[in-house]
Design a protein around this motif. Structure first.
Motif, PDB file in Angstrom:
ATOM      1  N   UNK A 191       0.828  -1.202   0.000  1.00 49.13           N
ATOM      2  CA  UNK A 191       0.000   0.000   0.000  1.00 49.13           C
ATOM      3  C   UNK A 191       0.867   1.258   0.000  1.00 49.13           C
ATOM      4  N   UNK A 192       0.712   2.068  -1.046  1.00 47.52           N
ATOM      5  CA  UNK A 192       1.255   3.422  -1.056  1.00 47.52           C
ATOM      6  C   UNK A 192       0.127   4.362  -0.671  1.00 47.52           C
ATOM      7  N   UNK A 193       0.389   5.255   0.255  1.00 48.91           N
ATOM      8  CA  UNK A 193      -0.655   6.156   0.761  1.00 48.91           C
ATOM      9  C   UNK A 193      -0.229   7.601   0.598  1.00 48.91           C
ATOM     10  N   UNK A 194      -1.140   8.413   0.077  1.00 54.33           N
ATOM     11  CA  UNK A 194      -0.972   9.864   0.061  1.00 54.33           C
ATOM     12  C   UNK A 194      -2.166  10.480   0.778  1.00 54.33           C
ATOM     13  N   UNK A 195      -1.905  11.362   1.727  1.00 52.99           N
ATOM     14  CA  UNK A 195      -2.960  12.084   2.440  1.00 52.99           C
ATOM     15  C   UNK A 195      -2.792  13.556   2.121  1.00 52.99           C
ATOM     16  N   UNK A 196      -3.641  14.069   1.250  1.00 51.80           N
ATOM     17  CA  UNK A 196      -3.510  15.462   0.810  1.00 51.80           C
ATOM     18  C   UNK A 196      -4.738  15.851   0.007  1.00 51.80           C
ATOM     19  N   UNK A 197      -5.088  17.102   0.084  1.00 55.40           N
ATOM     20  CA  UNK A 197      -6.173  17.616  -0.735  1.00 55.40           C
ATOM     21  C   UNK A 197      -5.823  17.458  -2.217  1.00 55.40           C
ATOM     22  N   UNK A 198      -6.826  17.092  -3.017  1.00 55.60           N
ATOM     23  CA  UNK A 198      -6.602  16.878  -4.449  1.00 55.60           C
ATOM     24  C   UNK A 198      -6.602  18.227  -5.166  1.00 55.60           C
ATOM     25  N   UNK A 199      -5.482  18.910  -5.027  1.00 51.47           N
ATOM     26  CA  UNK A 199      -5.307  20.225  -5.628  1.00 51.47           C
ATOM     27  C   UNK A 199      -3.923  20.275  -6.273  1.00 51.47           C
ATOM     28  N   UNK A 200      -3.701  21.230  -7.180  1.00 48.19           N
ATOM     29  CA  UNK A 200      -2.528  21.180  -8.045  1.00 48.19           C
ATOM     30  C   UNK A 200      -1.207  21.121  -7.296  1.00 48.19           C
ATOM     31  N   UNK A 201      -1.016  21.973  -6.279  1.00 44.45           N
ATOM     32  CA  UNK A 201       0.315  22.069  -5.682  1.00 44.45           C
ATOM     33  C   UNK A 201       0.732  20.813  -4.924  1.00 44.45           C
ATOM     34  N   UNK A 202      -0.216  19.907  -4.666  1.00 42.91           N
ATOM     35  CA  UNK A 202       0.138  18.655  -3.997  1.00 42.91           C
ATOM     36  C   UNK A 202       0.790  17.651  -4.950  1.00 42.91           C
ATOM     37  N   UNK A 203       0.695  17.887  -6.256  1.00 40.67           N
ATOM     38  CA  UNK A 203       1.483  17.113  -7.215  1.00 40.67           C
ATOM     39  C   UNK A 203       1.023  15.698  -7.479  1.00 40.67           C
ATOM     40  N   UNK A 204      -0.262  15.390  -7.239  1.00 33.21           N
ATOM     41  CA  UNK A 204      -0.733  14.019  -7.465  1.00 33.21           C
ATOM     42  C   UNK A 204      -0.469  13.535  -8.887  1.00 33.21           C
ATOM     43  N   UNK A 205      -0.567  14.428  -9.862  1.00 37.99           N
ATOM     44  CA  UNK A 205      -0.419  13.981 -11.252  1.00 37.99           C
ATOM     45  C   UNK A 205       0.978  13.443 -11.522  1.00 37.99           C
ATOM     46  N   UNK A 206       1.984  13.949 -10.829  1.00 37.76           N
ATOM     47  CA  UNK A 206       3.336  13.441 -11.007  1.00 37.76           C
ATOM     48  C   UNK A 206       3.478  12.037 -10.402  1.00 37.76           C
ATOM     49  N   UNK A 207       2.766  11.792  -9.312  1.00 36.90           N
ATOM     50  CA  UNK A 207       2.774  10.457  -8.720  1.00 36.90           C
ATOM     51  C   UNK A 207       2.061   9.462  -9.639  1.00 36.90           C
ATOM     52  N   UNK A 208       0.945   9.883 -10.239  1.00 35.35           N
ATOM     53  CA  UNK A 208       0.266   8.997 -11.188  1.00 35.35           C
ATOM     54  C   UNK A 208       1.160   8.703 -12.395  1.00 35.35           C
ATOM     55  N   UNK A 209       1.891   9.708 -12.857  1.00 34.70           N
ATOM     56  CA  UNK A 209       2.818   9.485 -13.967  1.00 34.70           C
ATOM     57  C   UNK A 209       3.930   8.519 -13.578  1.00 34.70           C
ATOM     58  N   UNK A 210       4.302   8.511 -12.311  1.00 37.39           N
ATOM     59  CA  UNK A 210       5.362   7.618 -11.840  1.00 37.39           C
ATOM     60  C   UNK A 210       4.872   6.193 -11.619  1.00 37.39           C
ATOM     61  N   UNK A 211       3.592   6.016 -11.433  1.00 33.59           N
ATOM     62  CA  UNK A 211       3.067   4.716 -11.001  1.00 33.59           C
ATOM     63  C   UNK A 211       3.302   3.583 -12.006  1.00 33.59           C
ATOM     64  N   UNK A 212       3.186   3.767 -13.332  1.00 36.94           N
ATOM     65  CA  UNK A 212       3.467   2.646 -14.239  1.00 36.94           C
ATOM     66  C   UNK A 212       4.849   2.032 -14.026  1.00 36.94           C
ATOM     67  N   UNK A 213       5.866   2.869 -13.826  1.00 37.58           N
ATOM     68  CA  UNK A 213       7.212   2.346 -13.587  1.00 37.58           C
ATOM     69  C   UNK A 213       7.292   1.602 -12.262  1.00 37.58           C
TER      70      UNK A 213
END
Length: 334
Positions: A191-213
């Motif tokens: 389990x990878x966990x991120x606790x953060x509001x889904x807003x731009x500065x939290x950078x979720x999209x970069x984590x999603x881009x990293x997930x395939x690797x």
């Protein structure tokens, strides 16, 4: 004199002002502040947005809450001024940027009053004048936030750094099995966990881009995103485009974060702007390894590692998915 006050100090009257409608990290810190003041024998009143979560929560905790309406700004200014002149607080704490301007203007000319503003984000100030002219002190949550304020024109003598805090008892109450059961995770699932509001500065999209690797190395990984926000739909669409949707859980707002932290094999925070982030502190208290970035005030928490020392966290530059993926793979491999 009040025996509950430290070193026999006189009990203070503190007016805490919040303009926020929802409950986020800043409101949680304000709740801790008000609770701590009351526990030490000081008298705290709350001036807060009518109908907002903050006003309702503090009223339930038996604080004296004075609600104001955002639909009539002039009336709310007059209300703040009447409250200050009638109750005569010793300290006014502005908990957010709008509180500085809204209540700060109302308190102009009030004497024998210390005006303290909290600054929790490392965004550049749109204007420094409210902090220059409507405050006596600006409390920054990290060195990075203090530096941004200084560069934006806030006088250095007004700035001080006080890191946000958390209640260790909250995390200690978490239960690993309960958290894993809540997400229906098997024994071999990671389990990878991120606790953060889904807003731009939290950078979720970069984590999603990293997930395939990451999934190529660890196909048993599940990424759980705890928190809600305006980017939920676009992030879900991104996960679909990347073909990783089955491995991503959008949990929304959760009351069982301590359980989730205990259940996690790795806490990941991919922010590219960050004042401090108390979720990292919670993860550390839960003995959960951390992968994060060097953005904003995060280095205040994880520090710099000397050669040969074990890492407090794996830190990578922000907005670099490849580096984030490599750090996660390394952390899961160690």
């Amino acid at each position: 004199m009040n025996a509950a006050c430290p070193l026999g100090a006189a009990s203070l009257r503190v007016l805490l002002v919040s303009t926020q409608k929802a409950w986020h990290g800043g409101e949680d810190q304000a709740w801790h502040l008000a609770s701590g003041l009351r526990a030490r024998g000081h008298h705290c009143r709350i001036l807060a947005r009518s109908g907002g979560t903050f006003a309702a929560r503090l009223a339930r905790d038996d604080f004296e809450v004075v609600p104001y309406s955002t639909s009539t700004p002039l009336a709310s200014l007059a209300q703040a001024r009447r409250l200050a002149r009638g109750w005569r607080p010793d300290v006014v704490h502005f908990n957010d940027a709008h509180a500085v301007t809204r209540a700060g203007l109302a308190l102009l000319g009030c004497r024998r009053l210390v005006r303290v503003a909290a600054r929790r984000v490392d965004f550049p100030l749109r204007s420094a004048w409210p902090y220059r002219w409507l405050t006596d002190h600006v409390v920054c949550v990290s060195q990075a936030v203090s530096e941004v304020c200084r560069e934006s024109g806030v006088p250095p003598h007004k700035l001080c750094v006080v890191h946000d805090g958390v209640d260790p008892r909250r995390v200690a109450a978490g239960d690993r099995q309960r958290g894993r059961d809540a997400l229906d995770l098997g024994h071999s699932d990671l389990l990878l966990l991120t606790v953060a509001r889904l807003t731009d500065h939290k950078g979720h999209r970069y984590l999603l881009e990293a997930l395939p690797a990451i999934l190529r190395q660890f196909p048993q990984v599940t990424l759980a995103l705890a928190g809600d926000g305006e980017l939920r739909e676009s992030l879900a669409a991104q996960a679909e485009r990347l073909g990783i949707a089955p491995s991503v859980r959008f949990l929304g707002f959760r009351h069982d974060v301590p359980d989730l932290l205990r259940a996690a094999d790795l806490f990941v925070l991919p922010s590219h702007l960050e004042g401090l982030c108390t979720s990292i502190i919670d993860a550390m208290l839960a003995d959960c390894p951390v992968v994060t970035t060097t953005a904003g005030g995060i280095p205040d928490l994880v520090g710099a590692r000397e050669p040969g020392e074990l890492p407090v966290a794996w830190s990578v530059p922000p907005r670099v998915p490849a580096a984030l993926a490599a750090a996660v793979v390394q952390a899961l491999s160690d």
